[in-house]
Scaffold this motif. Structure first.
Motif, PDB file in Angstrom:
ATOM      1  N   ALA A 185       0.803  -1.137   0.013  1.00 33.17           N
ATOM      2  CA  ALA A 185       0.063  -0.077   0.034  1.00 33.17           C
ATOM      3  C   ALA A 185       1.002   1.090   0.151  1.00 33.17           C
ATOM      4  O   ALA A 185       1.990   1.283   0.822  1.00 33.17           O
ATOM      5  N   GLY A 186       0.487   2.231  -0.914  1.00 33.52           N
ATOM      6  CA  GLY A 186       1.208   3.402  -0.850  1.00 33.52           C
ATOM      7  C   GLY A 186       2.230   3.364  -1.875  1.00 33.52           C
ATOM      8  O   GLY A 186       2.808   4.329  -2.549  1.00 33.52           O
ATOM      9  N   GLY A 187       2.466   2.215  -2.755  1.00 37.11           N
ATOM     10  CA  GLY A 187       3.423   1.942  -3.898  1.00 37.11           C
ATOM     11  C   GLY A 187       2.631   2.524  -5.198  1.00 37.11           C
ATOM     12  O   GLY A 187       1.688   2.772  -5.237  1.00 37.11           O
ATOM     13  N   SER A 188       3.559   2.221  -6.235  1.00 39.71           N
ATOM     14  CA  SER A 188       3.127   2.284  -7.473  1.00 39.71           C
ATOM     15  C   SER A 188       3.357   1.142  -8.448  1.00 39.71           C
ATOM     16  O   SER A 188       4.383   0.381  -8.208  1.00 39.71           O
ATOM     17  N   LEU A 189       2.635   1.327  -9.433  1.00 40.72           N
ATOM     18  CA  LEU A 189       2.792   0.208 -10.619  1.00 40.72           C
ATOM     19  C   LEU A 189       2.412   1.015 -11.844  1.00 40.72           C
ATOM     20  O   LEU A 189       1.778   2.081 -11.860  1.00 40.72           O
ATOM     21  N   ARG A 190       3.137   0.511 -13.052  1.00 37.19           N
ATOM     22  CA  ARG A 190       2.616   1.117 -14.307  1.00 37.19           C
ATOM     23  C   ARG A 190       2.329  -0.058 -15.170  1.00 37.19           C
ATOM     24  O   ARG A 190       3.108  -1.083 -15.478  1.00 37.19           O
ATOM     25  N   LEU A 191       0.835   0.151 -15.707  1.00 37.71           N
ATOM     26  CA  LEU A 191       0.408  -1.131 -16.422  1.00 37.71           C
ATOM     27  C   LEU A 191       0.768  -0.579 -18.015  1.00 37.71           C
ATOM     28  O   LEU A 191       0.636   0.380 -18.389  1.00 37.71           O
ATOM     29  N   SER A 192       0.930  -1.584 -18.788  1.00 37.84           N
ATOM     30  CA  SER A 192       0.897  -1.375 -20.342  1.00 37.84           C
ATOM     31  C   SER A 192       0.036  -2.142 -20.953  1.00 37.84           C
ATOM     32  O   SER A 192      -0.322  -3.039 -20.574  1.00 37.84           O
ATOM     33  N   CYS A 193      -0.339  -1.708 -22.267  1.00 42.00           N
ATOM     34  CA  CYS A 193      -1.411  -2.282 -23.014  1.00 42.00           C
ATOM     35  C   CYS A 193      -0.699  -2.193 -24.641  1.00 42.00           C
ATOM     36  O   CYS A 193      -0.709  -1.100 -24.844  1.00 42.00           O
ATOM     37  N   ALA A 194      -0.519  -3.295 -24.814  1.00 37.70           N
ATOM     38  CA  ALA A 194      -0.101  -3.411 -26.224  1.00 37.70           C
ATOM     39  C   ALA A 194      -0.872  -4.144 -27.178  1.00 37.70           C
ATOM     40  O   ALA A 194      -1.872  -4.719 -26.630  1.00 37.70           O
ATOM     41  N   ALA A 195      -0.756  -3.732 -28.251  1.00 33.35           N
ATOM     42  CA  ALA A 195      -1.682  -4.390 -29.491  1.00 33.35           C
ATOM     43  C   ALA A 195      -0.663  -4.973 -30.675  1.00 33.35           C
ATOM     44  O   ALA A 195      -0.616  -4.340 -31.788  1.00 33.35           O
ATOM     45  N   PRO A 196      -0.216  -6.023 -30.583  1.00 30.52           N
ATOM     46  CA  PRO A 196       0.879  -6.785 -31.643  1.00 30.52           C
ATOM     47  C   PRO A 196      -0.017  -6.873 -32.926  1.00 30.52           C
ATOM     48  O   PRO A 196      -1.118  -7.472 -32.937  1.00 30.52           O
ATOM     49  N   GLY A 197       0.405  -6.146 -34.062  1.00 25.94           N
ATOM     50  CA  GLY A 197       0.325  -6.535 -35.279  1.00 25.94           C
ATOM     51  C   GLY A 197      -1.178  -5.524 -35.644  1.00 25.94           C
ATOM     52  O   GLY A 197      -1.518  -5.469 -36.726  1.00 25.94           O
ATOM     53  N   ARG A 198      -1.406  -4.479 -34.689  1.00 25.51           N
ATOM     54  CA  ARG A 198      -2.677  -3.780 -35.262  1.00 25.51           C
ATOM     55  C   ARG A 198      -2.585  -2.360 -34.383  1.00 25.51           C
ATOM     56  O   ARG A 198      -2.222  -2.407 -33.363  1.00 25.51           O
ATOM     57  N   THR A 199      -2.827  -1.507 -35.066  1.00 21.23           N
ATOM     58  CA  THR A 199      -2.747  -0.076 -34.347  1.00 21.23           C
ATOM     59  C   THR A 199      -4.184   0.109 -33.697  1.00 21.23           C
ATOM     60  O   THR A 199      -5.182  -0.001 -34.488  1.00 21.23           O
ATOM     61  N   PHE A 200      -3.959   0.922 -32.691  1.00 26.31           N
ATOM     62  CA  PHE A 200      -5.472   1.331 -32.156  1.00 26.31           C
ATOM     63  C   PHE A 200      -5.296   2.927 -32.078  1.00 26.31           C
ATOM     64  O   PHE A 200      -6.309   3.403 -31.300  1.00 26.31           O
ATOM     65  N   SER A 201      -4.693   3.737 -32.868  1.00 27.13           N
ATOM     66  CA  SER A 201      -4.685   5.242 -32.827  1.00 27.13           C
ATOM     67  C   SER A 201      -6.065   5.776 -33.124  1.00 27.13           C
ATOM     68  O   SER A 201      -6.194   6.939 -32.798  1.00 27.13           O
ATOM     69  N   SER A 202      -6.972   4.905 -33.735  1.00 24.68           N
ATOM     70  CA  SER A 202      -8.183   5.628 -34.073  1.00 24.68           C
ATOM     71  C   SER A 202      -9.232   5.085 -32.966  1.00 24.68           C
ATOM     72  O   SER A 202     -10.445   5.185 -33.130  1.00 24.68           O
ATOM     73  N   TYR A 203      -9.058   4.472 -31.983  1.00 27.52           N
ATOM     74  CA  TYR A 203      -9.605   3.925 -30.864  1.00 27.52           C
ATOM     75  C   TYR A 203      -9.700   4.736 -29.423  1.00 27.52           C
ATOM     76  O   TYR A 203      -8.383   5.127 -29.229  1.00 27.52           O
ATOM     77  N   ALA A 204     -10.853   4.998 -28.860  1.00 29.72           N
ATOM     78  CA  ALA A 204     -10.584   5.173 -27.380  1.00 29.72           C
ATOM     79  C   ALA A 204      -9.992   4.063 -26.626  1.00 29.72           C
ATOM     80  O   ALA A 204     -10.531   2.807 -26.924  1.00 29.72           O
ATOM     81  N   MET A 205      -9.126   4.192 -25.549  1.00 31.45           N
ATOM     82  CA  MET A 205      -8.703   3.162 -25.027  1.00 31.45           C
ATOM     83  C   MET A 205      -8.829   3.491 -23.420  1.00 31.45           C
ATOM     84  O   MET A 205      -8.994   4.735 -23.139  1.00 31.45           O
ATOM     85  N   ALA A 206      -9.376   2.278 -22.859  1.00 30.65           N
ATOM     86  CA  ALA A 206      -9.965   2.418 -21.609  1.00 30.65           C
ATOM     87  C   ALA A 206      -9.156   1.355 -20.634  1.00 30.65           C
ATOM     88  O   ALA A 206      -8.793   0.266 -21.039  1.00 30.65           O
ATOM     89  N   TRP A 207      -9.306   1.457 -19.345  1.00 29.58           N
ATOM     90  CA  TRP A 207      -8.966   0.494 -18.461  1.00 29.58           C
ATOM     91  C   TRP A 207     -10.248   0.142 -17.572  1.00 29.58           C
ATOM     92  O   TRP A 207     -10.839   1.138 -17.165  1.00 29.58           O
TER      93      TRP A 207
END
Length: 122
Positions: free
Chosen positions: A14-36
């Protein structure tokens, strides 16, 4: 099948940090809204945050506002979720999702990752 791939989950105090990543191998998602989204044991999946296609707009659930930051790099085709000041109640499986619309409802999202576990110990 188009797939999003999350990474970066783990166990943190508790109190710490993490960074999550989301990749999309083979396809671009630049035209999409992205959510978690996230789902804790025994609970329904809930919205965490969303970022617009350009990255110019973001929206956060009240429970994470001021602690989490979503971002995206459309050149590298990666999305990020920086999580600071983590709390035990943030423990959940975190999912990355893509949609043609900018929204907070999971039914609006067409593409999903397999999820990454985040566990916050007290």
């Amino acid at each position: 099948q188009v797939q999003l791939v999350e990474s970066g989950g783990g166990l943190v105090q508790a109190g710490g940090s993490l960074r999550l990543s989301c990749a999309a191998p083979g396809r671009t998602f630049s035209s999409y809204a992205m959510a978690w989204f996230r789902q804790a044991p025994g609970k329904e999946r809930e919205f965490v945050t969303v970022i617009s296609r350009s990255g110019g707009r973001t929206y956060y659930a009240d429970s994470v506002k001021g602690r989490f930051t979503i971002s995206r790099d459309n050149v590298k085709n990666i999305r990020y979720l920086q999580m600071n000041s983590l709390k035990p109640e943030d423990t959940a499986v975190y999912y990355c999702a893509a949609s043609s619309t900018y929204g907070a409802l999971d039914r609006e999202y067409d593409y999903w990752g397999q999820g990454t576990q985040v566990t916050v110990s007290s």
